[in-house]
Design a protein around this motif. Structure first.
Motif, PDB file in Angstrom:
ATOM      1  N   UNK A  32       0.836  -1.212   0.000  1.00 48.24           N
ATOM      2  CA  UNK A  32       0.000   0.000   0.000  1.00 48.24           C
ATOM      3  C   UNK A  32       0.866   1.256   0.000  1.00 48.24           C
ATOM      4  N   UNK A  33       1.919   1.258   0.804  1.00 48.56           N
ATOM      5  CA  UNK A  33       2.810   2.416   0.850  1.00 48.56           C
ATOM      6  C   UNK A  33       3.534   2.615  -0.468  1.00 48.56           C
ATOM      7  N   UNK A  34       3.975   1.512  -1.073  1.00 45.71           N
ATOM      8  CA  UNK A  34       4.666   1.582  -2.361  1.00 45.71           C
ATOM      9  C   UNK A  34       3.728   2.115  -3.443  1.00 45.71           C
ATOM     10  N   UNK A  35       2.505   1.609  -3.483  1.00 45.65           N
ATOM     11  CA  UNK A  35       1.541   2.057  -4.487  1.00 45.65           C
ATOM     12  C   UNK A  35       1.221   3.540  -4.321  1.00 45.65           C
ATOM     13  N   UNK A  36       1.101   3.991  -3.083  1.00 41.54           N
ATOM     14  CA  UNK A  36       0.812   5.404  -2.845  1.00 41.54           C
ATOM     15  C   UNK A  36       1.984   6.290  -3.265  1.00 41.54           C
ATOM     16  N   UNK A  37       3.201   5.849  -3.031  1.00 42.38           N
ATOM     17  CA  UNK A  37       4.383   6.643  -3.371  1.00 42.38           C
ATOM     18  C   UNK A  37       4.633   6.657  -4.874  1.00 42.38           C
ATOM     19  N   UNK A  38       4.472   5.516  -5.527  1.00 47.56           N
ATOM     20  CA  UNK A  38       4.790   5.410  -6.952  1.00 47.56           C
ATOM     21  C   UNK A  38       3.636   5.786  -7.861  1.00 47.56           C
ATOM     22  N   UNK A  39       2.424   5.783  -7.344  1.00 45.14           N
ATOM     23  CA  UNK A  39       1.272   6.039  -8.197  1.00 45.14           C
ATOM     24  C   UNK A  39       1.026   4.909  -9.180  1.00 45.14           C
ATOM     25  N   UNK A  40       1.503   3.703  -8.839  1.00 42.57           N
ATOM     26  CA  UNK A  40       1.313   2.537  -9.693  1.00 42.57           C
ATOM     27  C   UNK A  40       2.389   2.350 -10.745  1.00 42.57           C
ATOM     28  N   UNK A  41       3.377   3.229 -10.785  1.00 43.82           N
ATOM     29  CA  UNK A  41       4.453   3.108 -11.783  1.00 43.82           C
ATOM     30  C   UNK A  41       5.434   2.018 -11.374  1.00 43.82           C
ATOM     31  N   UNK A  42       6.048   1.376 -12.355  1.00 45.33           N
ATOM     32  CA  UNK A  42       7.078   0.371 -12.088  1.00 45.33           C
ATOM     33  C   UNK A  42       8.371   1.081 -11.698  1.00 45.33           C
ATOM     34  N   UNK A  43       9.101   0.469 -10.789  1.00 52.84           N
ATOM     35  CA  UNK A  43      10.340   1.074 -10.300  1.00 52.84           C
ATOM     36  C   UNK A  43      11.543   0.474 -10.997  1.00 52.84           C
ATOM     37  N   UNK A  44      12.487   1.331 -11.357  1.00 51.36           N
ATOM     38  CA  UNK A  44      13.754   0.893 -11.911  1.00 51.36           C
ATOM     39  C   UNK A  44      14.766   0.703 -10.793  1.00 51.36           C
ATOM     40  N   UNK A  45      15.998   0.364 -11.149  1.00 56.94           N
ATOM     41  CA  UNK A  45      17.016   0.128 -10.132  1.00 56.94           C
ATOM     42  C   UNK A  45      18.242   1.017 -10.291  1.00 56.94           C
ATOM     43  N   UNK A  46      18.349   1.775 -11.366  1.00 51.67           N
ATOM     44  CA  UNK A  46      19.514   2.625 -11.596  1.00 51.67           C
ATOM     45  C   UNK A  46      19.273   4.021 -11.033  1.00 51.67           C
ATOM     46  N   UNK A  47      20.308   4.577 -10.406  1.00 52.72           N
ATOM     47  CA  UNK A  47      20.217   5.949  -9.933  1.00 52.72           C
ATOM     48  C   UNK A  47      19.969   6.089  -8.438  1.00 52.72           C
ATOM     49  N   UNK A  48      20.006   4.997  -7.700  1.00 51.23           N
ATOM     50  CA  UNK A  48      19.814   5.067  -6.251  1.00 51.23           C
ATOM     51  C   UNK A  48      20.799   4.106  -5.588  1.00 51.23           C
ATOM     52  N   UNK A  49      21.356   4.545  -4.471  1.00 50.27           N
ATOM     53  CA  UNK A  49      22.288   3.723  -3.710  1.00 50.27           C
ATOM     54  C   UNK A  49      21.807   3.644  -2.274  1.00 50.27           C
ATOM     55  N   UNK A  50      21.603   2.428  -1.795  1.00 52.51           N
ATOM     56  CA  UNK A  50      21.200   2.186  -0.412  1.00 52.51           C
ATOM     57  C   UNK A  50      22.380   1.545   0.306  1.00 52.51           C
ATOM     58  N   UNK A  51      22.837   2.184   1.366  1.00 53.44           N
ATOM     59  CA  UNK A  51      23.937   1.657   2.151  1.00 53.44           C
ATOM     60  C   UNK A  51      23.401   1.233   3.512  1.00 53.44           C
ATOM     61  N   UNK A  52      23.484  -0.064   3.791  1.00 55.36           N
ATOM     62  CA  UNK A  52      23.010  -0.626   5.055  1.00 55.36           C
ATOM     63  C   UNK A  52      23.957  -1.750   5.450  1.00 55.36           C
ATOM     64  N   UNK A  53      24.132  -1.977   6.743  1.00 53.81           N
ATOM     65  CA  UNK A  53      25.016  -3.069   7.151  1.00 53.81           C
ATOM     66  C   UNK A  53      24.389  -4.426   6.848  1.00 53.81           C
ATOM     67  N   UNK A  54      25.218  -5.414   6.529  1.00 49.26           N
ATOM     68  CA  UNK A  54      24.704  -6.775   6.332  1.00 49.26           C
ATOM     69  C   UNK A  54      24.213  -7.353   7.654  1.00 49.26           C
ATOM     70  N   UNK A  55      24.985  -7.087   8.714  1.00 48.21           N
ATOM     71  CA  UNK A  55      24.650  -7.592  10.044  1.00 48.21           C
ATOM     72  C   UNK A  55      24.601  -6.412  11.006  1.00 48.21           C
ATOM     73  N   UNK A  56      23.501  -6.302  11.741  1.00 48.70           N
ATOM     74  CA  UNK A  56      23.357  -5.262  12.755  1.00 48.70           C
ATOM     75  C   UNK A  56      23.321  -5.934  14.115  1.00 48.70           C
TER      76      UNK A  56
END
Length: 139
Positions: A32-56
């Motif tokens: 529901x949150x994804x649909x509200x943010x995207x407006x139903x559009x498909x998401x690509x993967x280029x142009x964004x970098x997420x940095x998170x630890x593998x183990x917390x």
């Protein structure tokens, strides 16, 4: 309606009862949150970098960083949390960079999802799995 002491007590008890039953809240799902943010559009993967630890080792303070040059908004989700919406960052035209860094709380091992709405209207997404250990001993 005049608010008497008795009515104030009833309202207070009602609020405490509502907090005692978390299943009654209207928490939105990741879809529901994804649909509200995207407006139903498909998401690509280029142009964004997420940095998170593998183990917390501590799920209470997990450092997360998202970098999406050209974004007007970034939404951060924790799929396994009772309330998956973590934060939404918006950037105006005077923003020096479209980057957000924060610490989030993760209830358990789960996927962290970052979505960015770009200036041209496109949507990009990045995802990382963070393993939350219990006292650094595995989990």
């Amino acid at each position: 309606m005049e608010l008497s002491r008795r009515n104030a007590l009833w309202v207070g008890f009602g609020g405490m009862a509502a907090m005692a039953f978390p299943g009654l809240s209207a928490a939105a799902t990741v879809d529901e949150l994804t649909a509200a943010f995207t407006g139903g559009m498909a998401a690509g993967t280029d142009g964004i970098t997420l940095t998170a630890p593998e183990i917390a080792e501590n799920g209470n303070t997990v450092p997360i960083e998202v970098d999406a040059p050209g974004a007007v908004a970034i939404m951060l989700l924790a799929a396994g949390n009772p309330e998956p919406a973590v934060a939404t960052f918006t950037f105006g035209p005077a923003a020096g960079s479209q980057r957000a860094a924060t610490r989030i709380r993760l209830a358990k091992t789960q996927d962290v999802i970052a979505m960015a709405k770009m200036a041209d209207g496109s949507i990009v997404q990045a995802q990382a799995t963070v393993k939350v250990t219990i006292g650094g001993c595995g989990g």
